[in-house]
Design an enzyme around this catalytic site. Sequence first.
Site, PDB file in Angstrom:
ATOM      1  N   GLY A   8       0.769  -1.235   0.000  1.00 22.35           N
ATOM      2  CA  GLY A   8       0.000   0.000   0.000  1.00 22.35           C
ATOM      3  C   GLY A   8       0.796   1.280   0.000  1.00 22.35           C
ATOM      4  N   LYS A  44       7.536  -1.174 -13.098  1.00 24.23           N
ATOM      5  CA  LYS A  44       8.862  -1.719 -12.836  1.00 24.23           C
ATOM      6  C   LYS A  44       9.194  -2.824 -13.831  1.00 24.23           C
ATOM      7  CE  LYS A  44       9.430  -4.156  -9.026  1.00 24.23           C
ATOM      8  NZ  LYS A  44       9.613  -4.325  -7.564  1.00 24.23           N
TER       9      LYS A  44
END
Length: 241
Positions: free
Chosen positions: A80, A188
């Site tokens: 989160g 990523k």
Amino acid sequence: MAKKSSGRGQRDLRVKVKTARGRKLSSTLWLERQLNDPYVKRAQAEGYRGRAAFKILELDDKYRFLVPGARVVDLGCAPGGWCQVAAARVNALGERPGKPVGRVLGVDLQEVEPVPGAEIHVLDFLEDGADDKVKAWLGGRADVVMSDMAASASGHKQTDHLRIVALCEAAAELAFDVLEEGGTFVAKVLAGGAEAGLQTQLKQRFDKVVNVKPPASRSDSSEKFVVATGFRGRTEDGTAP
């Protein structure tokens, strides 16, 4: 007259971790690195759920995509930290008077502890109809789709590279379906060569595509982030414009 220092108090403050019975050397080294990582310490001090929060902070400081009023989708959002950053920067809680209020939608395979200002759902974004669910939850299209996901490590570098590129390609496909024209995709990847196809797709769909390794990425890691801005939108048949 000042006394000469005896040298006491000047010793190396790096934390050393003793190898415990039953703990592998690799686990000991990882723990030692965590305890001495300045980003881990900053995350704890500033209330972020992990050091990864600083990666998206640094990327946004440079490319400015998390603006007040933006609608953001965070894929694979556990634990989160990226949602925390996004919620603050897009003004999801309306705490910045006079600024537009944004929205943050996080999705993950597992339950995630609630993040103030973010709406989080359990969802496999690879399943059929995931893009429609995301748009329904968001109430429209997104301005930003971002992902810090990584496939489970196999221990084989090339295999891990292929897995994370495949995951990033899947995230990009969802982004093509849910992004608003002019939107941004951030994800990523691992350097290794197989990402060339992904780069080609992104360059066809976005005005600008850059690859960057933010300071918060560990120097010994092969990870980098692709930031694609200026989404060109969709044609009627769903192909690149």
